[in-house]
Design an enzyme around this catalytic site. Structure first.
Site, PDB file in Angstrom:
ATOM      1  N   HIS A  77      35.936  11.063  18.606  1.00 27.68           N
ATOM      2  CA  HIS A  77      34.851  11.124  19.599  1.00 27.68           C
ATOM      3  C   HIS A  77      33.655  10.351  19.050  1.00 27.68           C
ATOM      4  O   HIS A  77      32.790  10.908  18.381  1.00 27.68           O
ATOM      5  CB  HIS A  77      34.499  12.597  19.865  1.00 27.68           C
ATOM      6  CG  HIS A  77      33.505  12.819  20.955  1.00 27.68           C
ATOM      7  ND1 HIS A  77      33.407  14.008  21.648  1.00 27.68           N
ATOM      8  CD2 HIS A  77      32.540  12.018  21.478  1.00 27.68           C
ATOM      9  CE1 HIS A  77      32.430  13.929  22.542  1.00 27.68           C
ATOM     10  NE2 HIS A  77      31.883  12.721  22.453  1.00 27.68           N
ATOM     11  N   GLU A  82      30.077  20.504  27.651  1.00 28.88           N
ATOM     12  CA  GLU A  82      28.984  20.214  26.709  1.00 28.88           C
ATOM     13  C   GLU A  82      27.744  20.921  27.279  1.00 28.88           C
ATOM     14  O   GLU A  82      27.209  21.842  26.679  1.00 28.88           O
ATOM     15  CB  GLU A  82      28.777  18.702  26.588  1.00 28.88           C
ATOM     16  CG  GLU A  82      27.662  18.291  25.620  1.00 28.88           C
ATOM     17  CD  GLU A  82      27.427  16.777  25.587  1.00 28.88           C
ATOM     18  OE1 GLU A  82      27.833  16.064  26.519  1.00 28.88           O
ATOM     19  OE2 GLU A  82      26.795  16.312  24.601  1.00 28.88           O
ATOM     20  N   HIS A  99      34.776  14.347  28.771  1.00 31.19           N
ATOM     21  CA  HIS A  99      33.723  15.242  28.297  1.00 31.19           C
ATOM     22  C   HIS A  99      33.667  16.417  29.278  1.00 31.19           C
ATOM     23  O   HIS A  99      33.595  16.205  30.494  1.00 31.19           O
ATOM     24  CB  HIS A  99      32.368  14.544  28.306  1.00 31.19           C
ATOM     25  CG  HIS A  99      32.155  13.570  27.183  1.00 31.19           C
ATOM     26  ND1 HIS A  99      33.009  12.547  26.896  1.00 31.19           N
ATOM     27  CD2 HIS A  99      31.145  13.481  26.272  1.00 31.19           C
ATOM     28  CE1 HIS A  99      32.540  11.865  25.861  1.00 31.19           C
ATOM     29  NE2 HIS A  99      31.405  12.408  25.459  1.00 31.19           N
ATOM     30  N   ASP A 112      30.041  11.508  17.619  1.00 28.87           N
ATOM     31  CA  ASP A 112      29.526  11.277  18.972  1.00 28.87           C
ATOM     32  C   ASP A 112      28.675   9.999  19.059  1.00 28.87           C
ATOM     33  O   ASP A 112      29.198   8.952  19.460  1.00 28.87           O
ATOM     34  CB  ASP A 112      28.737  12.512  19.459  1.00 28.87           C
ATOM     35  CG  ASP A 112      28.701  12.650  20.979  1.00 28.87           C
ATOM     36  OD1 ASP A 112      29.361  11.862  21.671  1.00 28.87           O
ATOM     37  OD2 ASP A 112      28.018  13.565  21.474  1.00 28.87           O
ATOM     38  N   ASP A 113      27.399  10.104  18.725  1.00 28.35           N
ATOM     39  CA  ASP A 113      26.484   8.948  18.768  1.00 28.35           C
ATOM     40  C   ASP A 113      25.680   8.944  17.466  1.00 28.35           C
ATOM     41  O   ASP A 113      24.502   9.333  17.447  1.00 28.35           O
ATOM     42  CB  ASP A 113      25.538   9.075  19.972  1.00 28.35           C
ATOM     43  CG  ASP A 113      26.307   9.112  21.281  1.00 28.35           C
ATOM     44  OD1 ASP A 113      26.726   8.051  21.764  1.00 28.35           O
ATOM     45  OD2 ASP A 113      26.524  10.235  21.800  1.00 28.35           O
ATOM     46  N   HIS A 153      31.125   7.149  20.548  1.00 21.83           N
ATOM     47  CA  HIS A 153      30.751   6.140  21.543  1.00 21.83           C
ATOM     48  C   HIS A 153      30.244   4.948  20.744  1.00 21.83           C
ATOM     49  O   HIS A 153      29.224   5.073  20.046  1.00 21.83           O
ATOM     50  CB  HIS A 153      29.645   6.665  22.460  1.00 21.83           C
ATOM     51  CG  HIS A 153      30.033   7.927  23.168  1.00 21.83           C
ATOM     52  ND1 HIS A 153      30.499   7.935  24.468  1.00 21.83           N
ATOM     53  CD2 HIS A 153      30.049   9.231  22.756  1.00 21.83           C
ATOM     54  CE1 HIS A 153      30.766   9.191  24.824  1.00 21.83           C
ATOM     55  NE2 HIS A 153      30.499   9.989  23.812  1.00 21.83           N
TER      56      HIS A 153
HETATM   57  N1  HPA Z   1      27.818  13.276  26.362  1.00 26.93           N
HETATM   58  C1  HPA Z   1      27.923  12.621  27.512  1.00 26.93           C
HETATM   59  N2  HPA Z   1      27.836  11.298  27.591  1.00 26.93           N
HETATM   60  C2  HPA Z   1      27.639  10.604  26.479  1.00 26.93           C
HETATM   61  C3  HPA Z   1      27.525  11.227  25.264  1.00 26.93           C
HETATM   62  C4  HPA Z   1      27.634  12.643  25.197  1.00 26.93           C
HETATM   63  O1  HPA Z   1      27.538  13.299  24.153  1.00 26.93           O
HETATM   64  N3  HPA Z   1      27.327  10.238  24.364  1.00 26.93           N
HETATM   65  C5  HPA Z   1      27.350   9.067  25.022  1.00 26.93           C
HETATM   66  N4  HPA Z   1      27.531   9.280  26.311  1.00 26.93           N
HETATM   67 ZN    ZN Z   2      30.373  12.015  23.628  1.00 31.97          ZN
END
Ligand code: HPA
Ligand code: ZN
Length: 336
Positions: free
Chosen positions: A17, A200, A197, A278-279, A19
């Site tokens: 996971h 969250e 996703h 994630d990011d 991006h």
């Molecule tokens: N959630 C939803 N969209 C996203 C995320 C995330 O954590 N990171 C990049 N796009």
């Molecule tokens: Zn994500």
């Protein structure tokens, strides 16, 4: 160094996971803005970092889409991806399944091919020069209409043999998985894997929709499954992977404190959870930082670390033989 942090460093890991646009570090954002003559509303790298204070997912997404505006040429996408792969090498991430957001680029006039070939070329070099295997997952932006996602899947047609699967990201609440039923059905008919996703910020019902409607192989995040014991039981029984992102959860206020992170409860409930970044450029760290944060905050044990790492390979889209090879090397290095 804490022996558990040494173990984290030593073990090979898979990231499921990430991006790729979320690995754009402020330094590179600044350099690419200059290279491409894009103006950013920041005076310097420090002010970019200082702006990364988020109360919710949308706060982050606003800056994430602004940040990606500096990515314009194939070389930019190559450089972005290569920088991430060097972080993988540093963290002993030996396999990565990488999300990209084509609509974040085509929507501002950058061709799909430019994006895809830039990312792909770096991933090829990552395999040859760094020994890191990888796959590409194309995400649809859920705040846009399903028609746009469908057009993106059709645009991806010439590249579909080189795409492992499709995903669903961006603003979750108000954009349930069911909105994308037709495009996920078509992706399935094309032989693509499906992930989404869910849970969250959105409710447990979205996780059910992703499973039963979109027929996903994995749930990205999935934290809110814990609100529904029947759902937890089902996810555990089916061993559905949940790609959990601890530092993201903290920075987007999905958890109030890292000490409250539910990953132990998830493991205890028998959920197939993995750790991911994630990011990483926005949330303060790459793979090992995420594991280390759990060691510091919840005293993650050696056994839990090994379980999470094994889960990462078992939940990957690698073939059986490659999974076995990585699991065996974890076994040897963990001294088990
Ligand atoms: N959630 C939803 N969209 C996203 C995320 C995330 O954590 N990171 C990049 N796009
Ligand atoms: Zn994500």
């Amino acid at each position: 160094m804490d022996s558990r942090k040494q173990l984290i460093k030593n073990l090979p890991k898979a990231e499921l996971h990430i991006h790729i646009e979320g690995s754009l570090e402020p330094e590179m954002m600044f350099d690419l803005a200059q290279r491409n003559g894009v103006s950013l509303p920041y005076a310097d790298v420090e002010s970019i970092r200082a702006a990364y204070q988020f109360d919710c997912l949308q706060d982050f997404l606003d800056l994430y889409y602004q940040g990606m505006s500096v990515l314009q040429t194939q070389q930019d996408f190559y450089d972005l991806t290569w920088a991430y792969l060097l972080r993988c090498r540093d963290d002993n991430v030996v396999h990565a399944e990488i999300f990209f957001d084509p609509q974040g680029h085509t929507g501002r006039g950058v061709d799909f091919e430019t994006v895809f070939e830039g990312i792909s070329a770096a991933l090829r070099d990552g395999e040859h020069k760094l020994g890191i295997s990888s796959q590409i997952i194309m995400c649809f932006l859920r705040h846009l209409e399903e028609e746009d996602a469908m057009a993106t899947l059709i645009e991806a047609g010439p590249f579909v043999d080189r795409i492992a699967g499709v995903g669903l990201d961006s603003s979750e609440v108000g954009h349930p998985p069911s909105k994308f039923q037709d495009v996920f059905d078509l992706a399935g008919e094309l032989g693509l894997r499906r992930v989404a996703h869910a849970g969250e910020e959105g409710p447990p019902e979205y996780i059910l929709e992703a499973l039963d409607g979109l027929q996903v192989d994995r749930i990205d995040h999935g934290n809110r499954s814990l609100e529904d014991p029947a759902l937890v039981g089902r996810l555990a029984e089916l061993k559905i992977p949940l790609t959990v992102c601890p530092q993201s959860n903290l920075r987007l206020a999905v958890v109030a404190d890292m000490k409250d992170h539910p990953i132990r409860s998830m493991l205890e409930a028998g959920l197939n959870v993995t750790v991911n970044s994630d990011d990483p450029a926005y949330f303060g760290g790459y793979m090992n930082d995420n594991f280390n944060a759990l060691v510091d905050a919840i005293d993650l044990s050696e056994a839990e670390i090994i379980k999470l790492v094994n889960n990462s390979f078992e939940s990957s889209f690698l073939d059986k033989a490659s999974k076995q090879k990585h699991l065996e090397s974890v076994r040897v290095l963990a001294g088990a």
